[in-house]
Design a protein around this motif. Sequence first.
Motif, PDB file in Angstrom:
ATOM      1  N   UNK A 716      -2.615 -10.849  -3.180  1.00 57.32           N
ATOM      2  CA  UNK A 716      -2.447  -9.448  -2.892  1.00 57.32           C
ATOM      3  C   UNK A 716      -3.983  -8.895  -3.020  1.00 57.32           C
ATOM      4  N   UNK A 717      -4.698  -9.170  -3.821  1.00 55.21           N
ATOM      5  CA  UNK A 717      -5.728  -8.461  -3.927  1.00 55.21           C
ATOM      6  C   UNK A 717      -6.856  -8.796  -2.709  1.00 55.21           C
ATOM      7  N   UNK A 718      -6.670 -10.201  -2.094  1.00 55.97           N
ATOM      8  CA  UNK A 718      -7.613 -10.472  -0.877  1.00 55.97           C
ATOM      9  C   UNK A 718      -6.720  -9.516   0.381  1.00 55.97           C
ATOM     10  N   UNK A 719      -5.562  -9.557   0.191  1.00 52.38           N
ATOM     11  CA  UNK A 719      -4.935  -8.775   1.560  1.00 52.38           C
ATOM     12  C   UNK A 719      -5.453  -7.363   1.471  1.00 52.38           C
ATOM     13  N   UNK A 720      -5.526  -6.690   0.283  1.00 58.35           N
ATOM     14  CA  UNK A 720      -5.976  -5.598   0.001  1.00 58.35           C
ATOM     15  C   UNK A 720      -7.662  -5.249   0.560  1.00 58.35           C
ATOM     16  N   UNK A 721      -8.568  -6.309   0.164  1.00 56.12           N
ATOM     17  CA  UNK A 721      -9.849  -6.325   0.685  1.00 56.12           C
ATOM     18  C   UNK A 721      -9.872  -6.381   2.176  1.00 56.12           C
ATOM     19  N   UNK A 728       0.503  -7.369   2.406  1.00 56.86           N
ATOM     20  CA  UNK A 728       0.748  -7.270   0.957  1.00 56.86           C
ATOM     21  C   UNK A 728       2.020  -6.858   0.427  1.00 56.86           C
ATOM     22  N   UNK A 729       2.509  -5.428   1.065  1.00 57.92           N
ATOM     23  CA  UNK A 729       3.646  -4.952   0.890  1.00 57.92           C
ATOM     24  C   UNK A 729       4.905  -5.757   0.996  1.00 57.92           C
ATOM     25  N   UNK A 730       4.799  -6.346   2.075  1.00 64.38           N
ATOM     26  CA  UNK A 730       5.896  -7.218   2.650  1.00 64.38           C
ATOM     27  C   UNK A 730       6.069  -8.300   1.349  1.00 64.38           C
ATOM     28  N   UNK A 731       5.183  -8.992   1.142  1.00 63.46           N
ATOM     29  CA  UNK A 731       5.028 -10.049   0.246  1.00 63.46           C
ATOM     30  C   UNK A 731       5.644  -9.656  -1.171  1.00 63.46           C
ATOM     31  N   UNK A 732       5.206  -8.363  -1.449  1.00 67.15           N
ATOM     32  CA  UNK A 732       5.480  -7.940  -2.860  1.00 67.15           C
ATOM     33  C   UNK A 732       7.107  -7.493  -2.823  1.00 67.15           C
ATOM     34  N   UNK A 733       7.541  -7.051  -1.625  1.00 70.72           N
ATOM     35  CA  UNK A 733       8.722  -6.371  -1.737  1.00 70.72           C
ATOM     36  C   UNK A 733       9.973  -7.633  -1.591  1.00 70.72           C
ATOM     37  N   UNK A 739       7.334  -1.972  -8.429  1.00 70.27           N
ATOM     38  CA  UNK A 739       6.233  -1.357  -9.237  1.00 70.27           C
ATOM     39  C   UNK A 739       4.975  -1.774  -8.606  1.00 70.27           C
ATOM     40  N   UNK A 740       5.014  -2.925  -8.699  1.00 68.26           N
ATOM     41  CA  UNK A 740       3.484  -3.453  -8.223  1.00 68.26           C
ATOM     42  C   UNK A 740       3.064  -2.980  -6.687  1.00 68.26           C
ATOM     43  N   UNK A 741       4.119  -2.741  -5.822  1.00 67.96           N
ATOM     44  CA  UNK A 741       3.976  -2.559  -4.646  1.00 67.96           C
ATOM     45  C   UNK A 741       3.523  -0.955  -4.760  1.00 67.96           C
ATOM     46  N   UNK A 742       4.252   0.013  -5.489  1.00 66.66           N
ATOM     47  CA  UNK A 742       3.911   1.267  -5.478  1.00 66.66           C
ATOM     48  C   UNK A 742       2.208   1.405  -6.289  1.00 66.66           C
ATOM     49  N   UNK A 743       1.919   0.600  -7.131  1.00 69.73           N
ATOM     50  CA  UNK A 743       0.784   0.802  -7.892  1.00 69.73           C
ATOM     51  C   UNK A 743      -0.402   0.019  -6.742  1.00 69.73           C
ATOM     52  N   UNK A 744      -0.151  -0.838  -5.867  1.00 68.77           N
ATOM     53  CA  UNK A 744      -0.878  -1.219  -4.991  1.00 68.77           C
ATOM     54  C   UNK A 744      -1.354  -0.099  -4.013  1.00 68.77           C
ATOM     55  N   UNK A 750      -4.985   4.853   2.417  1.00 65.81           N
ATOM     56  CA  UNK A 750      -4.581   4.685   3.874  1.00 65.81           C
ATOM     57  C   UNK A 750      -3.020   5.079   3.937  1.00 65.81           C
ATOM     58  N   UNK A 751      -2.595   6.088   3.180  1.00 69.10           N
ATOM     59  CA  UNK A 751      -1.333   6.698   3.165  1.00 69.10           C
ATOM     60  C   UNK A 751      -0.140   5.770   3.241  1.00 69.10           C
ATOM     61  N   UNK A 752      -0.347   4.828   2.190  1.00 62.89           N
ATOM     62  CA  UNK A 752       0.378   3.567   2.078  1.00 62.89           C
ATOM     63  C   UNK A 752       1.603   4.064   1.513  1.00 62.89           C
ATOM     64  N   UNK A 753       1.590   5.006   0.636  1.00 62.72           N
ATOM     65  CA  UNK A 753       3.166   5.534   0.347  1.00 62.72           C
ATOM     66  C   UNK A 753       4.056   5.755   1.031  1.00 62.72           C
ATOM     67  N   UNK A 754       3.637   6.221   2.149  1.00 62.46           N
ATOM     68  CA  UNK A 754       4.638   6.508   3.563  1.00 62.46           C
ATOM     69  C   UNK A 754       5.116   5.323   4.045  1.00 62.46           C
ATOM     70  N   UNK A 755       4.141   4.343   4.091  1.00 62.23           N
ATOM     71  CA  UNK A 755       4.654   3.026   4.773  1.00 62.23           C
ATOM     72  C   UNK A 755       5.431   2.354   3.864  1.00 62.23           C
ATOM     73  N   UNK A 756       5.278   2.481   2.583  1.00 59.86           N
ATOM     74  CA  UNK A 756       6.018   1.969   1.496  1.00 59.86           C
ATOM     75  C   UNK A 756       7.557   2.516   1.846  1.00 59.86           C
ATOM     76  N   UNK A 757       7.477   3.679   1.729  1.00 56.07           N
ATOM     77  CA  UNK A 757       8.925   4.445   1.873  1.00 56.07           C
ATOM     78  C   UNK A 757       9.426   4.049   3.135  1.00 56.07           C
ATOM     79  N   UNK A 758       8.920   3.761   3.999  1.00 50.59           N
ATOM     80  CA  UNK A 758       9.451   3.189   5.503  1.00 50.59           C
ATOM     81  C   UNK A 758      10.078   1.756   4.919  1.00 50.59           C
TER      82      UNK A 758
END
Length: 925
Positions: A716-721, A728-733, A739-744, A750-758
């Motif tokens: 996950x850290x390397x995906x983020x880098x 990264x989000x797909x693997x976490x979900x 919770x980890x996904x939201x923290x990530x 990069x407006x990731x919370x919007x993508x996570x909601x999707x």
Amino acid sequence: MKLGSVFNPRGVLEINYKISSIDAYQNVLYTGDEKGTLYRYQLQPDQAMIIQANQAQSKSLTKSRIDQIKVFPQAGANLLVLSDQTLFFVEEKTLKGDQISKEKVSLFALNEFSKINQLEIVIVTKKKEGFILQYNQKAGKFECLRERFLLPDIPVTIAFIGSLFYFGISKKNYSVINLDDKQLQVANLILDIGSNPYLKATDNDELLIITTNNVGIFIGKDGQMKQKSTIQIQNKSIQIITIFKQYLIVLFDNLIQVFNLLDSKPMSDIQLSSSAKCITQTSNHLFYGSSSEIIYLYQTPPEQQIQDLLKQGKVEDALQVFQQYNQNQDAQKNQQLEQLKLDCGWALIRQMQFQNALNYILQTNFEPRDFICLFPDYYYAVEKLESVNPNPSQNTISLIIAKYVQEQNKGDPKKSQELKLQARDFLIEILEKKRAVLTSTQYAYSMKDKLNLLTSTQIFNQNQWHAIQCEQLLELIDFALIKAYLEAQQLPKLKNFLSCNQIYCLSMYAELQAIFQNNKAIEQQQGILARFYESFNKIDLSLEVWRTIGGDSLNQQVQQEACEETTRILKQNPEKNRIFKFIQWVLKKQFKTGIQIFYVSESIISPDQMLKFLDEEKEQDLKRKLKEKYLEVLVLEKQTEEERFHTQLVYSYIDFLFTIFPKETQPAQIDMKKNQIAQESYSSLKKFLKNPNAKYNSSSILEKKVKDSWMIGEVILLYGREKRHEEALSQLLNLGFYDWAEKYCCEYTDNLLTKLFKKYKELYFFLEGKQKERSTDQQTLFAFNQVKITINNFLKKYATHSQLNALEVLEMIPENWILADQGEDDGLFQFLNSVISHTLHQKRSTKAAFHLSDMDLLNVECLNASTKQANVRITSEKKCAVCSRSIGEKVFVVYPNGVIAHHTCIKSNTICPQTDKDFEKYFKM
């Protein structure tokens, strides 16, 4: 003549009468005998026989003993003579005497140290009375000056200072009478009178009082003790005490004691061959009378006293004599004192008192060659000594000791050997101290400086030395010390010497090498041989010895020392082939010690060369540890910028962890706490991956190493880098780590919370459809409910978060989601409520900012317009603000504040010369 004595007696006149008293003044000596005859002798100081017997005069005063003679300088140098209880005033040339007083006199004393009362004498009568007589110089006779005073008893000793009369009564006490006091009361002094009472005035405000056990105490006229030491006189009956120059001289029957009056220290004791009766002195001569002759005590010159005392080894006495004759503090005295201390040291060497000699010599800037030349075995060649004398070692320490032992110990060989050992230890210590001085930063000697050091007059060989450079002197010292250490088997000292010092006798390597190789003690301590080689720049030989020591020894401490020394030498003398040759065994024996070589500069060994060298290690585990440690040093400490080394370090961590926990292991099966080594390596990996300064290739690590492994966090850290947030989000979900996904998402911008909601919405519809197909599947139902709870909490928690676009989320909310009544558990309602409130607040804030900005703009435009309307009126009286002259017809400038100045006078078109206001900056603001 007694060596070292302040005074030495010499008989100058044989006499045929029994002398009872004596006194002298200038060049005349007076004596009195037991039959009442007075004698006068002329002194001839320049002649060998200072008293001429044929020039003597004599006159009989009484038929009884002459008890006391005192020259009275203020009365024309005439005499006061006490005989048969009668006091006579005697004319000094004719010896004709007249009786001063009809009273029977016991004692009398002059007022010696008083300028005011110098014509007075005090007389004590047999009636226990005292009175003062004053000499009338015009009339030539004595007159009674004051009232008589009574005494408790007849005193045995008296002193007269100014207006104070002191007396001592045997077996009672010392007392004083102030003669200026009309009542003339007797005051007792709180001092024990002892068995030998004596009073002696030493100056106009000091009195010596002899108390119990013949201890002399000095008091002032105020009765208080003086701030000076007491004197200890021999416990005998005192004949007389007199003062001669700075000496206090005490006469006993067969002994004279001499003390320094300034510091009360004893100077010498002079044993007399015949009984002494009396003593006197002129300004430059001292005489005493015995039963058969008059003896002249001539003063030994201080230089001779000192030399005599040094020959006897009495160095403290010699120093005392020097100090007493040299009271002033100046540079010349300090130089003389330094020379004397060095002489004292050599005097003690003659007495074989080596330790005491050392104490004195070390206080001087001594010449070490004086000592080295006593030991011919300890210098390389005579030429090295740079001596004026072609044979500087005529007297060796062996010969000197042999002569001393022959005289003192009848040639005892054991004593001779003992003294030789002491002498060698003395040489070692004195050379050590000198070396420390010459190499000290405090003295800052340049190695090329030529040194002129102090040589004693007492030395055995009487050498003179050419001045030599400091480094030449250190060469002699080092050679002597190394040989002496070896001979004395002082191996700890030799080890420390070779370890801690720059060696200056490098040119003498060949001779010293032979001595080291043939020394049996060195065979048992090869570490000293290794240090010897290193000190003489034979680095590879030193390293060979250390390798042999470290390889052969089973002692852990010896191994440790060999490894540490090898590593230290390699770091101090870095050379690629040498390091590769000698470090390998250290790395195997002492890993933590050997890896210090990794800090060697890359200009000597490049990283690729070092890694290639480490790759040659056959033992795989050691090779991995070495390479990993080197990469850590290279990346984390030397902070290399090359990406490949950063990436290799991560590879090393991961490969090691995969040997313990294979890549395909399930995360739930891994417990790092059970394996400390793995835990430490994993901690290092995580710390490095999170290091913002790390420059590893995250894509390579992700694809080649950790993808599809149990290292989920690292993936996950390397995906983020790599900005691969979708993956990264797909693997976490997929793993249910909501919770980890939201923290990530919150960690990136990069407006990731919007993508996570999707993705939540997609997962919601997927599970909803699956639940409809399998309505009885409890696992699906649980997962679906879990997603609903997660979405509900997500909407409540992140409604106003900066990484969540509320409008996009509103558009993504399905129409079939029910908006329940207002309640805390309804996430959708809470989301809408928060979003609307937040949006309204932003709108109001923006509107307020707009109006404030508009108002500020209007203010600036108004100010600008009013400034442009400013005008001035030019008249003949208008003056320049800079030069204060009339504007006239010259070109001028006008500033917005109405200030006018000539164009040629101003420094800036925008800065007012009167107020220094910068209008350019002002209008910009």
